[in-house]
Enzyme design. Sequence first.
Site, PDB file in Angstrom:
ATOM      1  N   LYS A 298     -47.791 -54.592  41.591  1.00 42.52           N
ATOM      2  CA  LYS A 298     -47.459 -53.162  41.655  1.00 42.52           C
ATOM      3  C   LYS A 298     -48.750 -52.385  41.442  1.00 42.52           C
ATOM      4  O   LYS A 298     -49.364 -52.451  40.369  1.00 42.52           O
ATOM      5  CB  LYS A 298     -46.426 -52.789  40.591  1.00 42.52           C
ATOM      6  CG  LYS A 298     -46.033 -51.320  40.624  1.00 42.52           C
ATOM      7  CD  LYS A 298     -44.980 -51.009  39.571  1.00 42.52           C
ATOM      8  CE  LYS A 298     -44.563 -49.551  39.597  1.00 42.52           C
ATOM      9  NZ  LYS A 298     -43.545 -49.242  38.552  1.00 42.52           N
ATOM     10  N   ARG A 308     -41.171 -39.988  41.627  1.00 43.41           N
ATOM     11  CA  ARG A 308     -41.284 -39.421  40.280  1.00 43.41           C
ATOM     12  C   ARG A 308     -40.646 -38.040  40.203  1.00 43.41           C
ATOM     13  O   ARG A 308     -40.145 -37.640  39.149  1.00 43.41           O
ATOM     14  CB  ARG A 308     -42.756 -39.394  39.855  1.00 43.41           C
ATOM     15  CG  ARG A 308     -43.303 -40.808  39.636  1.00 43.41           C
ATOM     16  CD  ARG A 308     -44.792 -40.849  39.367  1.00 43.41           C
ATOM     17  NE  ARG A 308     -45.231 -42.231  39.192  1.00 43.41           N
ATOM     18  CZ  ARG A 308     -46.498 -42.618  39.178  1.00 43.41           C
ATOM     19  NH1 ARG A 308     -47.467 -41.715  39.333  1.00 43.41           N
ATOM     20  NH2 ARG A 308     -46.817 -43.887  39.012  1.00 43.41           N
ATOM     21  N   LYS A 320     -51.439 -44.345  35.115  1.00 46.10           N
ATOM     22  CA  LYS A 320     -50.907 -45.676  34.822  1.00 46.10           C
ATOM     23  C   LYS A 320     -51.882 -46.783  35.220  1.00 46.10           C
ATOM     24  O   LYS A 320     -51.486 -47.934  35.413  1.00 46.10           O
ATOM     25  CB  LYS A 320     -49.561 -45.864  35.538  1.00 46.10           C
ATOM     26  CG  LYS A 320     -48.520 -44.821  35.132  1.00 46.10           C
ATOM     27  CD  LYS A 320     -47.139 -45.149  35.683  1.00 46.10           C
ATOM     28  CE  LYS A 320     -46.094 -44.139  35.195  1.00 46.10           C
ATOM     29  NZ  LYS A 320     -44.715 -44.516  35.578  1.00 46.10           N
ATOM     30  N   GLU A 336     -51.635 -62.441  39.099  1.00 45.45           N
ATOM     31  CA  GLU A 336     -50.330 -61.950  38.667  1.00 45.45           C
ATOM     32  C   GLU A 336     -49.210 -62.847  39.203  1.00 45.45           C
ATOM     33  O   GLU A 336     -48.247 -63.152  38.492  1.00 45.45           O
ATOM     34  CB  GLU A 336     -50.126 -60.508  39.147  1.00 45.45           C
ATOM     35  CG  GLU A 336     -51.054 -59.483  38.516  1.00 45.45           C
ATOM     36  CD  GLU A 336     -50.678 -59.143  37.092  1.00 45.45           C
ATOM     37  OE1 GLU A 336     -49.638 -59.638  36.606  1.00 45.45           O
ATOM     38  OE2 GLU A 336     -51.425 -58.371  36.456  1.00 45.45           O
ATOM     39  N   LYS A 351     -45.514 -53.815  45.726  1.00 43.73           N
ATOM     40  CA  LYS A 351     -45.231 -52.374  45.807  1.00 43.73           C
ATOM     41  C   LYS A 351     -46.550 -51.613  45.739  1.00 43.73           C
ATOM     42  O   LYS A 351     -47.345 -51.868  44.831  1.00 43.73           O
ATOM     43  CB  LYS A 351     -44.316 -51.976  44.642  1.00 43.73           C
ATOM     44  CG  LYS A 351     -43.948 -50.495  44.608  1.00 43.73           C
ATOM     45  CD  LYS A 351     -43.050 -50.182  43.398  1.00 43.73           C
ATOM     46  CE  LYS A 351     -42.677 -48.708  43.371  1.00 43.73           C
ATOM     47  NZ  LYS A 351     -41.863 -48.369  42.187  1.00 43.73           N
ATOM     48  N   SER A 377     -41.278 -44.364  48.159  1.00 45.91           N
ATOM     49  CA  SER A 377     -40.861 -43.010  48.529  1.00 45.91           C
ATOM     50  C   SER A 377     -41.870 -42.292  49.414  1.00 45.91           C
ATOM     51  O   SER A 377     -41.491 -41.563  50.333  1.00 45.91           O
ATOM     52  CB  SER A 377     -40.606 -42.186  47.256  1.00 45.91           C
ATOM     53  OG  SER A 377     -41.776 -42.155  46.437  1.00 45.91           O
ATOM     54  N   TYR A 416     -35.435 -46.957  51.226  1.00 48.18           N
ATOM     55  CA  TYR A 416     -34.513 -45.820  51.265  1.00 48.18           C
ATOM     56  C   TYR A 416     -33.915 -45.653  52.656  1.00 48.18           C
ATOM     57  O   TYR A 416     -32.963 -44.892  52.832  1.00 48.18           O
ATOM     58  CB  TYR A 416     -35.253 -44.546  50.829  1.00 48.18           C
ATOM     59  CG  TYR A 416     -35.889 -44.682  49.471  1.00 48.18           C
ATOM     60  CD1 TYR A 416     -35.124 -44.593  48.312  1.00 48.18           C
ATOM     61  CD2 TYR A 416     -37.244 -44.959  49.342  1.00 48.18           C
ATOM     62  CE1 TYR A 416     -35.700 -44.762  47.057  1.00 48.18           C
ATOM     63  CE2 TYR A 416     -37.831 -45.128  48.095  1.00 48.18           C
ATOM     64  CZ  TYR A 416     -37.049 -45.030  46.958  1.00 48.18           C
ATOM     65  OH  TYR A 416     -37.611 -45.223  45.720  1.00 48.18           O
TER      66      TYR A 416
END
Length: 430
Positions: A298, A308, A320, A336, A351, A377, A416
């Site tokens: 991510k 968000r 972040k 990871e 992502k 998004s 979506y």
Amino acid sequence: MASTILNAPYTVPSVKGFDTQNYVGLRPISSLRFNSGRTAFSGHSQRLLVVRASEKYDGDVEKLEMSIEECEAAVVAGNVPEAPSVPPKPAAPFGTPVIQSLQLSRRPRRNRSSPALRASFQETSICPANFVYPLFIHEGQEDTPIGAMPGCYRLGWRHGLVEEVAKARDVGVNGIVLFPKVPDALKSPTGDEAYNDNGLVPRAIRLLKDKYPDLVIYTDVALDPYSSDGHDGIVREDGVIMNDETVHQLCKQAVSQARAGADVVSPSDMMDGRVGAIRAALDAEGFHHVSIMSYTAKYASSFYGPFREALDSNPRFGDKKTYQMNPANYREALVEGREDEAEGADILLVKPGLPYLDIIRLLRDQSPLPIAAYQVSGEYSMIKAGGVLKMIDEEKVMLESLMCLRRAGADIILTYFALQAARCLCGEKR
């Protein structure tokens, strides 16, 4: 019944100074004259072609009552049944150069020459079963549109959510992932609301499982929707995100979701060691059957903005980047991925999706586990905006982008577009 091609008299003059030998359709004649019913070519007369509808084959062809042996004997004797003649070679456009064909041992275009052949050799397929539908929920009764994500809503968990899931199931999408819009009054620095067994997400899970027992429910395991700081973990006073203490909270959140009936818990926080800790916590509570879809790679991406807004979960300060991955890094995804696989992850997720096709392919090639891609998004909203402005064909770009994620190696896609794309694939009108 017949059709005759007729033309009024007209003479086409010759073209001087032009090499007629090297172009299709050009002949060294002085003139070409068209006459009604006949055509003249340099003194030679030919009848004009008359196209007739065949009386012999009008309607259904009569079936001859002959045995197989009689049919074979007739062919052997030279009485071959009539069949359509070989079609003429299609003519090239007027003026096409006459050349010697290239001596190629392989012409890849042969396998692309018709829709049937293209379908036969298509390497990647996509169907509604490949989609997981992200759904935003809130405590309200009404469905609230999300300005930055046209066509998406914060759904009332009692009615709107159930209705949207029903629409998705009707076209073959039977997997959803829930994201809650939590009231500010329930947010805290430690995100304790995340493991409230009667919180918004557990209630929604129980409601959906009661109505659709075979629905596959994915959940998001992270503190940012519940944190008053808007971060995925507990924030120390100096701004450092506390890793191990956050993992402790995430384990309680995952167990609460599993208790409500979640099929797959999905830690999206990017804390170190959280997959192994969550696996141990689930097993200790008897939830051996609950899967873990780890947000393995991510990235600290700028494509998350509309999401968000949907959850009102922007960080109150900072960013972040100390826990999400650097978009410039490729090999780090292997680190990871190997850690998550060793700790017991069942699915590895990348992502965002389309800008990170190389990472999807990397994990696909390096891991035997299923790979998920999240078309986030920002990707969704860009396609929607381009469609509204008539800059692109929204439907075609939507389907192409999803196919590209599959081609890169994604087994499932969180998108979506799940409902809209599934309707297109099923042949429904939007």
